[in-house]
Design a protein around this motif. Structure first.
Motif, PDB file in Angstrom:
ATOM      1  N   ILE A   1     -10.350  54.530 -61.889  1.00 52.32           N
ATOM      2  CA  ILE A   1     -11.557  53.519 -61.558  1.00 52.32           C
ATOM      3  C   ILE A   1     -12.270  54.139 -60.596  1.00 52.32           C
ATOM      4  O   ILE A   1     -11.813  54.671 -59.563  1.00 52.32           O
ATOM      5  CB  ILE A   1     -11.303  52.212 -61.269  1.00 52.32           C
ATOM      6  CG1 ILE A   1     -10.031  51.633 -61.843  1.00 52.32           C
ATOM      7  CG2 ILE A   1     -11.969  51.136 -60.529  1.00 52.32           C
ATOM      8  CD1 ILE A   1     -10.790  50.986 -63.493  1.00 52.32           C
ATOM      9  N   ILE A   2     -13.555  54.239 -60.889  1.00 55.82           N
ATOM     10  CA  ILE A   2     -14.631  54.714 -59.922  1.00 55.82           C
ATOM     11  C   ILE A   2     -15.027  53.407 -59.130  1.00 55.82           C
ATOM     12  O   ILE A   2     -15.784  52.716 -59.715  1.00 55.82           O
ATOM     13  CB  ILE A   2     -15.619  55.707 -60.537  1.00 55.82           C
ATOM     14  CG1 ILE A   2     -15.215  56.620 -61.497  1.00 55.82           C
ATOM     15  CG2 ILE A   2     -16.666  56.101 -59.375  1.00 55.82           C
ATOM     16  CD1 ILE A   2     -14.351  57.413 -60.635  1.00 55.82           C
ATOM     17  N   TRP A   3     -14.835  53.290 -57.789  1.00 57.51           N
ATOM     18  CA  TRP A   3     -15.245  52.202 -56.831  1.00 57.51           C
ATOM     19  C   TRP A   3     -16.313  52.593 -55.995  1.00 57.51           C
ATOM     20  O   TRP A   3     -16.334  53.713 -55.232  1.00 57.51           O
ATOM     21  CB  TRP A   3     -13.883  51.939 -56.075  1.00 57.51           C
ATOM     22  CG  TRP A   3     -14.040  50.628 -55.320  1.00 57.51           C
ATOM     23  CD1 TRP A   3     -14.267  50.729 -53.846  1.00 57.51           C
ATOM     24  CD2 TRP A   3     -13.777  49.332 -55.655  1.00 57.51           C
ATOM     25  NE1 TRP A   3     -14.545  49.588 -53.352  1.00 57.51           N
ATOM     26  CE2 TRP A   3     -14.177  48.489 -54.453  1.00 57.51           C
ATOM     27  CE3 TRP A   3     -13.496  48.459 -56.623  1.00 57.51           C
ATOM     28  CZ2 TRP A   3     -13.982  47.155 -54.583  1.00 57.51           C
ATOM     29  CZ3 TRP A   3     -13.435  47.229 -56.806  1.00 57.51           C
ATOM     30  CH2 TRP A   3     -13.592  46.504 -55.699  1.00 57.51           C
ATOM     31  N   ASP A   4     -17.191  51.820 -55.926  1.00 55.81           N
ATOM     32  CA  ASP A   4     -18.402  51.744 -54.679  1.00 55.81           C
ATOM     33  C   ASP A   4     -17.983  50.994 -53.771  1.00 55.81           C
ATOM     34  O   ASP A   4     -18.142  49.659 -54.157  1.00 55.81           O
ATOM     35  CB  ASP A   4     -19.541  51.413 -55.383  1.00 55.81           C
ATOM     36  CG  ASP A   4     -20.664  51.861 -54.627  1.00 55.81           C
ATOM     37  OD1 ASP A   4     -20.699  51.796 -53.392  1.00 55.81           O
ATOM     38  OD2 ASP A   4     -21.900  52.098 -55.065  1.00 55.81           O
ATOM     39  N   ASP A   5     -17.630  51.556 -52.512  1.00 55.34           N
ATOM     40  CA  ASP A   5     -17.335  50.697 -51.408  1.00 55.34           C
ATOM     41  C   ASP A   5     -18.296  50.069 -51.046  1.00 55.34           C
ATOM     42  O   ASP A   5     -18.336  49.109 -50.172  1.00 55.34           O
ATOM     43  CB  ASP A   5     -16.479  51.409 -50.632  1.00 55.34           C
ATOM     44  CG  ASP A   5     -15.867  50.391 -49.417  1.00 55.34           C
ATOM     45  OD1 ASP A   5     -15.289  49.364 -49.645  1.00 55.34           O
ATOM     46  OD2 ASP A   5     -16.161  50.732 -48.274  1.00 55.34           O
ATOM     47  N   HIS A   6     -19.396  50.511 -51.080  1.00 52.57           N
ATOM     48  CA  HIS A   6     -20.752  50.199 -50.433  1.00 52.57           C
ATOM     49  C   HIS A   6     -21.329  48.635 -51.144  1.00 52.57           C
ATOM     50  O   HIS A   6     -21.579  47.764 -50.491  1.00 52.57           O
ATOM     51  CB  HIS A   6     -21.969  51.208 -50.519  1.00 52.57           C
ATOM     52  CG  HIS A   6     -23.317  50.616 -49.841  1.00 52.57           C
ATOM     53  ND1 HIS A   6     -23.296  50.350 -48.504  1.00 52.57           N
ATOM     54  CD2 HIS A   6     -24.416  50.317 -50.424  1.00 52.57           C
ATOM     55  CE1 HIS A   6     -24.670  49.885 -48.356  1.00 52.57           C
ATOM     56  NE2 HIS A   6     -25.223  49.790 -49.440  1.00 52.57           N
TER      57      HIS A   6
END
Length: 322
Positions: free
Chosen positions: A49-54
């Motif tokens: 999973i590529i997660w964008d925390d922004h």
């Protein structure tokens, strides 16, 4: 996932719910590569999973036919390991760059380079050779990627237990099942640089790590021992290689006679009560050791005076706290 500073203060908490097996951060960015795990996985265990925390959301997903055993992420690529293969993906398009066989790697041993822009080195145990390490080198160009010649290093006689490359991908450190010594290799030539001796008693190496400038190498073992080796002289190898490129043949021969004076014994040794621990270096000659139960050990060291085992500060972080 909690981000913690040197004072053990939680700077930020990312509440995902469920279990996470692996977390890999893209340098100092807001992009994380996640793999589900534990009794109640947050995500499928066969996905990266590529997660964008922004934005607080999933950007992309990569699905495999079996569980993901390890994940690495760089600005140009994503590396995912399953039981018997390593997949390299273009980070922008998720196009498969290459697939490597590693079926004789039950411990899922893998190391990559991080610092060199547009150049990637991947190291893992050779699938058909006991004690051998396979290194693959890739160059990323605007018109596409280029795979350079593979390299195989006979590192040990027994099975490979741990490998780690420095951030630049120029030096490889290896340990075998015996865990009594480490060997350092020049990645570009495959030649051994030196040996470092942990001790005479066999041990399982739990962690092996370079500091950011490749001046020190630290290790932990299942004996609860922690060692730090001074390897700053290793960097002179690359100064000599640069000189060879810029000088005539006579000077090349003269400089090739230079040998490294590296103390094969650690200059610092600590003992912790736990049998398992991982370590990392800060920027101010500080060593940090973390154990699975949340204990944090901190200490400062220097080459001249070594380190005082009595100053191994112990703290505790409750990762399960609400």
């Amino acid at each position: 996932k909690e981000v913690i500073n040197n004072n053990n203060n939680i700077l930020k908490s990312i509440e995902l719910g469920g279990g996470i097996k692996f977390v890999e951060m893209l340098k100092k960015s807001n992009i994380l590569a996640l793999v589900g795990g534990g009794e109640l996985p947050k995500f499928s265990t066969n996905k990266i999973i590529i997660w964008d925390d922004h934005q607080g959301k999933i950007m992309r997903q990569i699905r495999f036919n079996s569980n993901v055993e390890k994940v690495k992420i760089r600005p140009d690529s994503i590396i995912g390991m399953i039981e018997d293969k390593i997949y390299i993906f273009n980070i922008d398009t998720l196009e498969i760059i290459d697939v490597l066989d590693t079926f004789n790697n039950p411990r899922h041993i893998l190391s990559i380079s991080y610092n060199n822009v547009n150049e990637l080195h991947i190291a893992f145990p050779h699938p058909n050779g006991k004690g051998k390490v396979q290194i693959e080198h890739y160059t990323f160009l605007k018109e596409g990627h280029k795979k350079n010649e593979s390299k195989i290093i006979q590192a040990h006689e027994s099975n490979i237990a741990y490998i780690i490359m420095n951030l630049n991908g120029t030096i490889l450190a290896t340990a075998s099942d015996k865990g009594t010594l480490f060997r350092l290799f020049n990645v570009s030539t495959g030649e051994m640089i030196t040996e470092l001796r942990r001790g005479k008693q066999n041990a399982k190496i739990m962690c092996l790590e370079f500091n950011a400038n490749t001046e020190f190498l630290g290790c932990t073992s299942d004996k609860g021992t922690v060692h730090i080796f001074d390897i700053h002289e290793v960097n002179k190898i690359f100064e000599i290689e640069d000189d060879k490129k810029n000088n005539n043949e006579t000077n090349k021969k003269e400089k090739s006679k230079k040998t490294l004076k590296i103390n094969e014994r650690s200059f610092v040794k600590y003992k912790i009560t736990e049998e398992k621990g991982i370590l990392g270096f800060s920027n101010k000659n500080e060593l940090i050791i973390m154990t699975p139960d949340g204990k944090i050990y901190k200490t400062k060291y220097d080459v001249k005076s070594g380190g005082n085992p009595n100053k191994l500060e112990q703290e505790y972080i409750d990762f399960g706290k609400e």
